[in-house]
Design a protein around this motif. Structure first.
Motif, mmCIF file in Angstrom:
data_model
loop_
_atom_site.group_PDB
_atom_site.id
_atom_site.type_symbol
_atom_site.label_atom_id
_atom_site.label_comp_id
_atom_site.label_asym_id
_atom_site.label_seq_id
_atom_site.Cartn_x
_atom_site.Cartn_y
_atom_site.Cartn_z
ATOM 1 N N PHE A 185 0.848 -0.959 0.300
ATOM 2 C CA PHE A 185 -0.409 0.124 -0.099
ATOM 3 C C PHE A 185 1.228 1.623 0.222
ATOM 4 O O PHE A 185 1.528 1.876 0.740
ATOM 5 N N PRO A 186 1.273 1.888 -1.272
ATOM 6 C CA PRO A 186 1.767 2.631 -1.516
ATOM 7 C C PRO A 186 1.742 3.948 -0.864
ATOM 8 O O PRO A 186 0.834 5.010 -0.944
ATOM 9 N N GLU A 187 2.916 5.165 -0.542
ATOM 10 C CA GLU A 187 2.584 6.344 -0.300
ATOM 11 C C GLU A 187 3.103 6.853 -1.478
ATOM 12 O O GLU A 187 1.890 8.279 -2.151
ATOM 13 N N VAL A 188 3.469 5.796 -2.955
ATOM 14 C CA VAL A 188 3.761 7.078 -4.506
ATOM 15 C C VAL A 188 3.853 5.923 -4.496
ATOM 16 O O VAL A 188 4.463 5.104 -4.216
ATOM 17 N N SER A 189 4.262 6.026 -6.470
ATOM 18 C CA SER A 189 3.717 4.662 -7.305
ATOM 19 C C SER A 189 4.049 5.492 -8.382
ATOM 20 O O SER A 189 4.253 7.160 -8.713
ATOM 21 N N GLY A 190 4.515 4.816 -9.283
ATOM 22 C CA GLY A 190 4.438 5.750 -10.663
ATOM 23 C C GLY A 190 5.331 4.757 -11.939
ATOM 24 O O GLY A 190 5.722 3.228 -11.349
ATOM 25 N N ILE A 191 6.103 5.366 -12.384
ATOM 26 C CA ILE A 191 6.722 4.577 -13.715
ATOM 27 C C ILE A 191 7.525 4.552 -14.166
ATOM 28 O O ILE A 191 8.094 6.222 -14.410
ATOM 29 N N MET A 192 8.821 4.361 -14.408
ATOM 30 C CA MET A 192 9.831 4.582 -14.891
ATOM 31 C C MET A 192 10.617 3.426 -16.144
ATOM 32 O O MET A 192 10.076 2.971 -16.782
ATOM 33 N N PHE A 193 10.716 4.583 -17.892
ATOM 34 C CA PHE A 193 11.340 4.049 -18.241
ATOM 35 C C PHE A 193 12.916 3.707 -18.219
ATOM 36 O O PHE A 193 13.407 5.873 -18.111
ATOM 37 N N THR A 194 13.894 3.089 -18.663
ATOM 38 C CA THR A 194 15.247 3.501 -18.569
ATOM 39 C C THR A 194 15.537 3.876 -19.862
ATOM 40 O O THR A 194 17.128 4.624 -19.745
ATOM 41 N N CYS A 297 6.656 1.072 -6.589
ATOM 42 C CA CYS A 297 5.740 1.913 -5.680
ATOM 43 C C CYS A 297 7.127 1.752 -4.510
ATOM 44 O O CYS A 297 7.849 1.147 -4.076
ATOM 45 N N LEU A 298 6.246 2.365 -3.666
ATOM 46 C CA LEU A 298 7.435 3.859 -2.504
ATOM 47 C C LEU A 298 6.726 3.258 -1.379
ATOM 48 O O LEU A 298 5.113 3.740 -1.270
ATOM 49 N N ALA A 299 6.635 2.429 -0.538
ATOM 50 C CA ALA A 299 5.729 1.370 0.470
ATOM 51 C C ALA A 299 6.520 1.804 1.950
ATOM 52 O O ALA A 299 7.829 0.633 1.893
ATOM 53 N N GLN A 300 6.227 2.245 2.487
ATOM 54 C CA GLN A 300 7.479 2.056 4.316
ATOM 55 C C GLN A 300 8.744 2.847 4.104
ATOM 56 O O GLN A 300 9.561 2.164 4.479
ATOM 57 N N GLY A 301 9.203 4.068 3.294
ATOM 58 C CA GLY A 301 10.701 3.905 3.196
ATOM 59 C C GLY A 301 11.077 2.687 1.851
ATOM 60 O O GLY A 301 12.872 2.983 1.747
ATOM 61 N N ARG A 302 10.452 1.999 1.081
ATOM 62 C CA ARG A 302 11.141 1.218 0.889
ATOM 63 C C ARG A 302 10.545 0.424 -0.857
ATOM 64 O O ARG A 302 9.503 0.877 -1.056
ATOM 65 N N PHE A 303 11.086 0.540 -1.507
ATOM 66 C CA PHE A 303 11.047 0.743 -3.237
ATOM 67 C C PHE A 303 10.976 -0.751 -3.338
ATOM 68 O O PHE A 303 10.686 -1.954 -2.930
#
Length: 894
Positions: A185-194, A297-303
């Motif tokens: 249950f993330p505080e932040v999430s998204g998409i990353m393109f390399t 996603c980022l949840a509790q300080g972990r990706f």
């Protein structure tokens, strides 16, 4: 049962047939140690067993086989029926037990994301992302089984059916696995393109981030922050206003909530977190060996990584040799320069790469300053800019070929990162002057002193002698000797053409520039130059177009000949045989043979030596004769050309008379008279070098086909035409008896690559890092809503747009404006049938522009996507003076 369910830690890339692309990626990343939330996959075997419980699916699949991608209403009805049916098919007990067993081991109290994973999904050449459904925050046995069933049914959503039909995937062959993954249950999430998905730059990690679950971002409900990282540095950061976010509910499902005002413009990730995530992305890229589209996603300080798939939208990289510390190399599309941007077979590319005279260890080698990417050839011009004058002059020269190309190169080479690291090129200035100096001096001599009247006879005699010699050099040769001689002929062709023929059209270009400048200085405008361009003397391509009109006139009195022309034929020999049996066929056949003797080695896209020539296949030529008969009156083409010559002569006389009345008028008139004579003759020779090239291409193609036939007879090649899927060096080795293992699979892979490459749009300019440089168009005076391009032939015309993607499909009627992706000399036969021309590529000095000016057709080029933005049958206004096209009335609205 193991065949029905597999946990992530038991899955890798070899599991794709069982768990689909998405499931295989999650298992692969889990085994590689990446931070992936745990879970399991319901395999394709479970899906197949589930489907086998339906007696109706066989009939549904038969109906799907006949579906076309554009049949949206039929797809909607059939898809709905299939989904409704599958929701009623019972799930076998052993499958349900296997699913619930893995679910209990993973954790009954956890919430899960349930996603579809198709066997054709997330492949390097196609992405099925978004074609099937996803269910979030699934809790409990009932919700889980319902979500899995819906995922199975979602293989038949409207978008999924349409996508498979469009990309020619067999509906029966695509199977579905279901990914069941514990949710975080993330505080932040998204998409990353390399790699930057917009510019294509391979060294740029591009991150989109928003609060809550990533579904708000994926579905377009919210704008996201954009962060870009390159070479360990945060180079760009755009903070978006994020008005809402999607969160999980304790009882299952999700809810969309408005964010407080003070949260909306807060940076979603801190700078150190951005760098950490970018590093993780590059590590994943390194593991897969290709650029990735990653959901995180980022949840509790972990990706956490919840998905990774190949980026399929990037134009392929051109492989060029770079040294450590080099600047990014800048590469030009050769196809845009030659007005033929279609993908080519390997032999076509090998021929062109061998032809370039620079960067070659030997005459027979392919130039190291060229690279193939996406079935197109690119030329590496980086070293040229070690010369400071080239940084100003070359972009200007390119703008005459394509305005956006010149603008893009001009912008890129001013970047500090480029200028600072341009490799030193000792001896480059001497080499350039040694090659170009004599050509320029010859052009100046012909401009100022040589007799213009001797130019055309000399050039024609030179070409005849040169081609006779090349033919003699190939006569009697076969096998390795013939292939090596072909390489030698190709390898010396361009250098000889430049040295011996280019001074003639170059003097014409010089005279054109001088006439333009002197007219502006002496009389205040250069409008007369438009008329002086008409019906140039001796233009071999214009004469080819006129002979097409002669063929049309020869056919007009004979209905049976017209019927044969309109019916067409796959081979010239068949067409000639058919002519012998109809009234007027003998007369038309004699005219046809005369035309083929002069121009039978040409065709649309003629720089690709693998394309059939008119003498082999008349199907691309006959529609042009038909269009001429329907749109041009008998003899009108010759009369218009003669009128154009009269107009030019009259304009020249009037211009000289005006100058004589000015101070120093005798001098001005004498100088202008000389320039006009040179311009009218030498510019008319502009097409002769290309004509000579195509004569030689015709000879070489015959030799290559014969080698293909011999190799096919020996059983080395499956088919004669497979010779065009080899390079020249590969053909040489085969002809010497060296047959590599796996030749047939290699040929098949190259054929599949070609089909994929044909769907790509090549960039005008790109870098060795994959960045696509687009350039900017100059400000133009045009109405609102107009499509902007480069004006290349003056005049304004209104008419019906006829979109022509291939000459063999052309059906131009009187008064229609031709809209084409590009035109090379093989398209010239259509010019007499059109009243205006619009092209997606090109510039002031490219083929279509020059011929349009000579024929007096208003023309605009360089309108990206014109063949899609302008519909067939639209009524449009084309302004070739200001450079725009305005759609006045859409087809179907009249």
């Amino acid at each position: 049962m193991d065949t029905y369910v597999l946990d992530f830690h038991r899955i890798d890339k070899s599991s794709l047939p069982l768990v689909g692309g998405k499931g295989a990626n999650l298992g692969e990343m889990t085994q590689a140690g990446f931070p992936v939330p745990p879970g399991f996959c319901v395999t394709t075997e479970a899906y197949r067993v589930f489907l086998s419980g339906s007696e109706q699916m066989g009939d549904y699949f038969r109906q799907l086989e006949d579906i076309q991608a554009e049949q949206l209403e039929r797809i909607a009805v059939l898809g709905s029926a299939i989904r409704e049916h599958l929701n009623q098919v019972p799930i076998p007990v052993d499958i349900k037990d296997a699913i619930l067993g893995s679910w209990m081991r993973s954790g009954q109290e956890a919430a899960y994301a349930v996603r579809s994973s198709a066997t054709a999904e997330d492949l390097p050449t196609a992405s099925f992302a978004g074609q099937q459904d996803t269910y979030l925050n699934v809790r409990g046995e009932e919700q889980l089984m319902q979500a899995i069933r819906r995922c199975w049914a979602s293989l038949f959503t409207d978008r999924a059916i349409s996508y498979r039909a469009k990309n020619h995937f067999d509906h029966r062959a695509v199977h579905l696995s279901v990914v069941v993954q514990q949710m975080v249950f993330p505080e932040v999430s998204g998409i990353m393109f390399t790699a930057d998905p917009i510019s294509g730059h391979r060294g740029t990690v591009s991150i989109d981030a928003s609060f809550g679950l990533g579904e708000a971002l994926v579905s377009g409900l919210v704008s996201a922050d954009l962060y870009q990282v390159r070479a360990g540095t945060l180079i760009d950061k755009k903070i978006a206003r994020k008005k809402l976010a999607i969160y999980s509910l304790p009882e299952g499902g999700t809810v969309t909530r408005d964010l407080p005002e003070d949260e909306q413009e807060r940076q979603a990730l801190a700078d150190p977190q951005i760098m950490e995530l970018a590093t993780l992305g590059n590590t994943i890229k390194g593991h897969y060996g290709s650029d990735q589209d990653i959901e995180w996603c980022l949840a509790q300080g972990r990706f956490y990584i919840v998905q990774s798939r190949p980026i399929t939208s990037l134009y392929p990289l051109a492989e060029v040799h770079t040294e450590p510390g080099d600047c990014p190399h800048v590469l030009l599309s050769f196809g845009h320069q030659q007005m033929m941007t279609d993908a080519m077979k390997p032999m076509g590319l090998s021929n062109l790469r061998t032809m370039l005279p620079a960067g070659k260890p030997s005459v027979r080698s392919e130039s190291t300053l060229t690279a193939a990417a996406g079935g197109r050839m690119f030329v590496d011009i980086t070293k040229l800019f070690a010369l400071k004058p080239a940084r100003k002059l070359f972009p200007r020269l390119l703008s005459g070929i394509d305005e956006m190309m010149g603008s893009g190169v001009g912008e890129f080479i001013q970047r500090e990162e480029f200028i600072r690291h341009i490799p030193f090129q000792p001896g480059l200035k001497k080499d350039v002057l040694g090659f170009m100096g004599p050509i320029v001096l010859k052009a100046i001599w012909k401009l100022l002193f040589a007799s213009p009247n001797k130019a055309l006879p000399y050039v024609e005699s030179y070409i005849q002698t040169a081609i006779a010699q090349r033919r003699s050099d190939l006569d009697g040769l076969t096998g390795p000797e013939r292939v090596m001689r072909i390489q030698e002929q190709i390898g010396t062709l361009l250098r000889r053409m430049f040295q011996d023929l280019m001074p003639y059209p170059m003097s014409g270009l010089m005279s054109s520039r001088l006439i333009k400048n002197l007219l502006q200085r002496w009389i205040g405008d250069d409008e007369a130059l438009h008329v002086l361009n008409k019906s140039l003397i001796g233009n071999v391509t214009s004469e080819m177009g006129l002979m097409i009109g002669d063929l049309a006139d020869q056919a007009r009195p004979y209905p049976q000949v017209i019927e044969l022309i309109r019916r067409g034929s796959g081979h010239t020999q068949q067409f000639r045989e058919q002519l012998r049996g109809v009234e007027g066929g003998r007369e038309f056949g004699e005219a046809w043979d005369r035309f083929m003797t002069l121009y039978g080695m040409r065709c649309p896209g003629e720089i690709d030596i693998t394309r059939p020539r008119w003498r082999e296949d008349p199907s691309t030529l006959l529609p042009s004769i038909d269009s001429h008969m329907r749109s041009v009156q008998p003899g009108e083409h010759r009369a218009k050309f003669a009128q154009g010559a009269d107009d030019a002569e009259h304009a020249a006389r009037e211009l000289l008379e005006r100058l004589r009345r000015q101070p120093l008028g005798w001098f001005k008139a004498k100088l202008m008279g000389r320039l006009i004579r040179v311009f009218r003759v030498q510019m008319g020779l502009r097409e002769h070098p290309k004509y000579m090239m195509m004569q030689q291409f015709g000879l070489i193609r015959e030799g290559l086909r014969e080698e293909g036939r011999l190799l096919a007879e020996k059983g080395v090649l499956p088919r004669e035409e497979d010779v065009f899927f080899l390079t020249l060096d590969e053909l040489l080795k085969l002809s010497e008896g060296s047959v590599p293992d796996g030749l047939e699979p290699l040929l098949e892979a190259r054929k599949q690559d070609l089909e994929r490459f044909r769907k790509l749009t090549p960039p005008r300019v790109m870098t060795s890092e994959g960045e696509i440089i687009t350039g900017k168009r100059r400000q133009q005076d045009a109405p609102a809503g107009a499509l902007l391009g480069t004006p290349v032939s003056a005049g304004v015309v209104e008419g019906i747009a006829r979109v022509v993607l291939r000459p063999e499909e052309a059906k131009l009627n009187k008064g229609e404006i031709m809209i084409a992706p590009f035109t090379d000399p093989g398209w010239t036969p259509l010019f007499h049938s059109a009243v205006g021309l619009v092209m997606e590529v090109g510039g002031l000095m490219t083929h279509g522009a020059v011929v349009a000016r000579e024929y007096g057709l208003p023309a605009v080029v360089g309108i990206d996507g014109a063949t899609g933005l302008i519909r067939d049958g639209d009524r449009i206004r084309l302004d070739g003076t200001r450079g725009y096209v305005l759609v006045l009335e859409r087809s179907g609205e009249r």
